[in-house]
Design a protein around this motif. Structure first.
Motif, mmCIF file in Angstrom:
data_model
loop_
_atom_site.group_PDB
_atom_site.id
_atom_site.type_symbol
_atom_site.label_atom_id
_atom_site.label_comp_id
_atom_site.label_asym_id
_atom_site.label_seq_id
_atom_site.Cartn_x
_atom_site.Cartn_y
_atom_site.Cartn_z
ATOM 1 N N MET A 1 31.513 54.334 31.308
ATOM 2 C CA MET A 1 30.983 53.107 30.718
ATOM 3 C C MET A 1 29.480 52.920 31.065
ATOM 4 O O MET A 1 29.107 52.981 32.223
ATOM 5 C CB MET A 1 31.752 51.892 31.276
ATOM 6 C CG MET A 1 33.258 52.038 31.163
ATOM 7 S SD MET A 1 33.888 51.022 29.811
ATOM 8 C CE MET A 1 35.628 51.455 29.877
ATOM 9 N N PHE B 1 26.031 50.244 30.481
ATOM 10 C CA PHE B 1 25.978 48.801 30.345
ATOM 11 C C PHE B 1 24.658 48.130 29.997
ATOM 12 O O PHE B 1 23.584 48.716 29.967
ATOM 13 C CB PHE B 1 26.588 48.161 31.599
ATOM 14 C CG PHE B 1 28.083 48.152 31.522
ATOM 15 C CD1 PHE B 1 28.815 49.061 32.258
ATOM 16 C CD2 PHE B 1 28.738 47.305 30.672
ATOM 17 C CE1 PHE B 1 30.187 49.090 32.150
ATOM 18 C CE2 PHE B 1 30.108 47.335 30.570
ATOM 19 C CZ PHE B 1 30.839 48.233 31.307
ATOM 20 N N SER B 2 24.518 47.140 29.682
ATOM 21 C CA SER B 2 24.174 45.764 29.392
ATOM 22 C C SER B 2 22.773 45.279 29.710
ATOM 23 O O SER B 2 22.073 45.795 30.549
ATOM 24 C CB SER B 2 25.059 44.802 30.154
ATOM 25 O OG SER B 2 26.134 45.407 30.686
ATOM 26 N N LYS C 1 24.839 41.012 25.842
ATOM 27 C CA LYS C 1 24.937 42.180 24.982
ATOM 28 C C LYS C 1 25.461 43.303 25.845
ATOM 29 O O LYS C 1 24.952 43.545 26.936
ATOM 30 C CB LYS C 1 23.544 42.521 24.451
ATOM 31 C CG LYS C 1 23.554 43.426 23.253
ATOM 32 C CD LYS C 1 22.143 43.546 22.699
ATOM 33 C CE LYS C 1 22.018 44.798 21.873
ATOM 34 N NZ LYS C 1 20.619 45.006 21.449
ATOM 35 N N GLN C 2 26.473 43.980 25.393
ATOM 36 C CA GLN C 2 27.015 45.056 26.188
ATOM 37 C C GLN C 2 27.374 46.228 25.305
ATOM 38 O O GLN C 2 27.784 46.082 24.166
ATOM 39 C CB GLN C 2 28.270 44.586 26.924
ATOM 40 C CG GLN C 2 29.256 43.947 26.001
ATOM 41 C CD GLN C 2 30.676 44.026 26.520
ATOM 42 O OE1 GLN C 2 31.035 44.892 27.296
ATOM 43 N NE2 GLN C 2 31.500 43.122 26.045
ATOM 44 N N THR C 3 27.198 47.399 25.870
ATOM 45 C CA THR C 3 27.623 48.609 25.196
ATOM 46 C C THR C 3 28.668 49.258 26.073
ATOM 47 O O THR C 3 28.448 49.466 27.257
ATOM 48 C CB THR C 3 26.444 49.575 25.016
ATOM 49 O OG1 THR C 3 25.377 48.826 24.457
ATOM 50 C CG2 THR C 3 26.811 50.692 24.082
ATOM 51 N N VAL C 4 29.805 49.514 25.499
ATOM 52 C CA VAL C 4 30.877 50.129 26.261
ATOM 53 C C VAL C 4 31.167 51.487 25.640
ATOM 54 O O VAL C 4 31.309 51.607 24.431
ATOM 55 C CB VAL C 4 32.142 49.258 26.218
ATOM 56 C CG1 VAL C 4 33.245 49.902 27.035
ATOM 57 C CG2 VAL C 4 31.849 47.867 26.740
ATOM 58 N N GLU C 5 31.189 52.490 26.485
ATOM 59 C CA GLU C 5 31.495 53.817 25.981
ATOM 60 C C GLU C 5 32.871 54.219 26.481
ATOM 61 O O GLU C 5 33.151 54.123 27.670
ATOM 62 C CB GLU C 5 30.448 54.805 26.494
ATOM 63 C CG GLU C 5 30.392 56.074 25.675
ATOM 64 C CD GLU C 5 29.377 57.036 26.252
ATOM 65 O OE1 GLU C 5 28.176 56.781 26.100
ATOM 66 O OE2 GLU C 5 29.800 58.016 26.873
ATOM 67 N N ALA C 6 33.730 54.597 25.571
ATOM 68 C CA ALA C 6 35.056 55.056 25.972
ATOM 69 C C ALA C 6 35.263 56.440 25.392
ATOM 70 O O ALA C 6 34.820 56.721 24.284
ATOM 71 C CB ALA C 6 36.123 54.117 25.452
ATOM 72 N N SER C 7 35.896 57.312 26.140
ATOM 73 C CA SER C 7 36.167 58.629 25.585
ATOM 74 C C SER C 7 37.492 59.143 26.115
ATOM 75 O O SER C 7 37.909 58.788 27.215
ATOM 76 C CB SER C 7 35.041 59.591 25.939
ATOM 77 O OG SER C 7 34.961 59.732 27.325
#
Lengths: 383, 383
Positions: free
Chosen positions: A1, A3-4, A18-24
């Motif tokens: 993850m 972040f923000s 504002k958040q960016t979540v990376e899932a894989s």
């Protein structure tokens, strides 16, 4: 993850988050996942190591593979509890989820423990939902044991349960830790389960890939005879990768116009009205017939393509001469579909073999014509 | 939302799924949100326009503000249904969530409808959880009406319910569409609710910001006398922005070592053992006393700082001379905390006013000394 950032606009009394979540996650195709010669460097074991496991197995899968599964985890020194699940559409309820959470809590399953779901789509959906809410989220691994599981429920991030008479009405989007597909599980599938898988294969082929469609046309008998070979492997792998490609454009479904909803517009009503006598995959098959007929009558699909689809589905057939709902009932059920798709019908119709498109117009007459046509085929009972 | 790529490694039979999801929302501070002079260009109305609304209001809030809220939405031509919620810790259960979903389903709430939660932390948590699972996710707006709501439940993305005897055991992380904070709601708060708010203010001040702590020390009486002014506004705004800053580092809590858990290690046991007689905020206040005493005895916190904290909390006081659990019970409850924090205690202790740190070591004796000390103060009943 990753972040923000926060931008503070004190002057306006607004705080912006504002958040960016990376899932894989990875979908592994492994033969003989639980076989002894697969114990070394087994990626499933590598993920599990050091974490407490709660393994939830469909009770029918347990009957056939339970001993092998238990031996695998014991011999490799895993700390696990195993729970058998009576996985049926009828039991795909909030009560089953809560029972599972209760059992996990009593067994002191931690936030870093791992749920492992082993079974068909229903099992994956129930366990995934439980994991998504247990301690606000606990990791889970999916091990599908049916074709539908591998090419549909297994690859995506949707979890959920039925609610009242509505299918998959409550749920969420929860990426698994990993998915392990093992064709060895498929060899004990019943003819009905194989058919369900074939209809999901046809679904994705019709909207995405003519070459998969022709593979199915040529080799569906291998599947129906439980002859799992290089060709069936290829079909299943291809279908799973097509679905992944389609899903990952918009994993959380912000856009509710989805090609993969092909075969899934009339099917909820077909399943519900039959009180789940018609299993999901076969309902998808019937929906494909109805949708293709509508497309044909709208002059969107050629006669040749419609005939090909109709003839393939007729050859695969259905487990029973089901009694189908009236056209009017199917038409009324579209209101629920619109609610679920944010107001628009987004009915997916095939343009040709390998490509689909959307329409928001579907009359009760069009459905009636389709129903008359498919009931004349003697595959179903008139209602 | 932005998206994704698939890397296919056919040679390894692995399909890798990778996705990036961007979520953003704004926390608005608006005075007189529902007042007539705020109808034009009201950002709440701009979000709601054209969508069906399901407004869920705490029944106590409804008694005081119900007419104003209904008038606001009616006069602005919104299509809404309004539901009153009996919001209490006892009702913060899966049954309340399911009842809400059932009611929403019967009222044909769509995937693009909006849940609006108006109330304290409990209301926001229940409605947020319902919205997060209804049709797999339906947008929701939070309108907190308590200080705890504004500076804690309101700003973040956590939703959830109690399960068995465990607080917030089931739930999720679900970003709202927006949050609207309106201090006008605060003027009818009870002394108990104000106290709860003050302890959450102190919590964030002690671990993050000495200047907020000194503001509270100087002006807490304004809050206790329901005198909401520029200074109280500043304190609340500051606390909310500090919390947002802290939360957005890791909104989904992949790291379970969180400074904002200060005051939230012993508090679940305090609430539970009192059968929720001790409200959440006051339990946080007691936890801060215990944790600060432990920090002091470990020589992590100076005598002067400890005295300051103790004296501030004593001045604010508690709504009742609560009977507290024994040190041994508090000590045992740490096992549950460890399960929830993936195996580690991560007890937050203040180093000085405005900064905190973690420890995994806490003995039953340390808790006993703290309990003896705070019970000697005559604030609580010995048990």
């Amino acid at each position: 993850m990753k972040f923000s950032e926060i931008k503070k606009k004190h002057q306006n009394n607004i705080l912006n988050i504002k958040q960016t979540v990376e899932a894989s996650y990875s979908v592994h195709f492994i033969k003989g996942l639980f076989k002894k010669n697969n114990h070394n460097e087994n990626p499933l074991l590598m993920l599990c190591k050091g974490n407490k496991l709660i393994i939830v197995v469909d009770e029918n899968v347990y009957k056939k593979f339970g001993r092998e599964i238990e031996q695998f985890f014991s011999m490799n020194g895993c700390n696990f509890i195993l729970h058998k699940l009576n996985a049926s559409e009828k039991n795909k309820t909030i009560s089953s989820v809560i029972r599972l959470c209760d059992m996990a809590k009593k067994n002191r399953i931690q936030r870093n423990s791992i749920f492992i779901a082993i079974g068909g789509g229903i099992t994956l959906d129930i366990v995934g939902f439980a994991a998504s809410i247990f301690r606000r989220r606990t990791p889970y691994i999916k091990i599908p044991t049916t074709i539908v599981g591998i090419i549909d429920a297994g690859v995506g991030v949707k979890v959920g349960i039925n609610f009242g008479k509505s299918k998959n009405f409550l749920g969420g989007y929860y990426p698994p830790l990993a998915v392990f597909n093992d064709q060895s599980f498929l060899k004990t599938l019943t003819a009905k389960e194989i058919r369900c898988g074939l209809y999901e294969l046809i679904k994705i082929a019709l909207i995405k890939d003519p070459s998969l469609y022709y593979l199915i046309e040529r080799y569906y008998r291998d599947l129906m005879e439980n002859d799992f070979n290089k060709r069936t492997e290829e079909m299943i792998f291809l279908a799973a990768s097509l679905l992944i490609k389609e899903l990952t454009v918009d994993l959380l479904e912000s856009n509710l116009q989805r090609l993969v909803d092909f075969g899934h517009t009339f099917s909820p009503c077909l399943e519900m009205k039959s009180e789940n006598e018609i299993p999901h995959g076969e309902a998808v098959g019937i929906d494909i017939l109805i949708s293709s007929h509508i497309a044909f009558k709208k002059n969107l699909l050629s006669q040749a393509d419609f005939d090909s689809i109709f003839s393939l589905i007729k050859s695969i057939g259905f487990s029973k001469k089901y009694s189908l709902p009236k056209a009017k009932q199917l038409y009324s059920s579209l209101d629920d579909i619109r609610c679920h798709r944010a107001g628009s019908l987004n009915l997916v119709l095939p343009n040709r073999i390998g490509a689909g498109n959307f329409t928001n117009y579907c009359s009760v007459e069009e459905i009636k014509h389709a129903m008359d046509f498919i009931c004349d085929s003697e595959m179903f009972q008139r209602n």
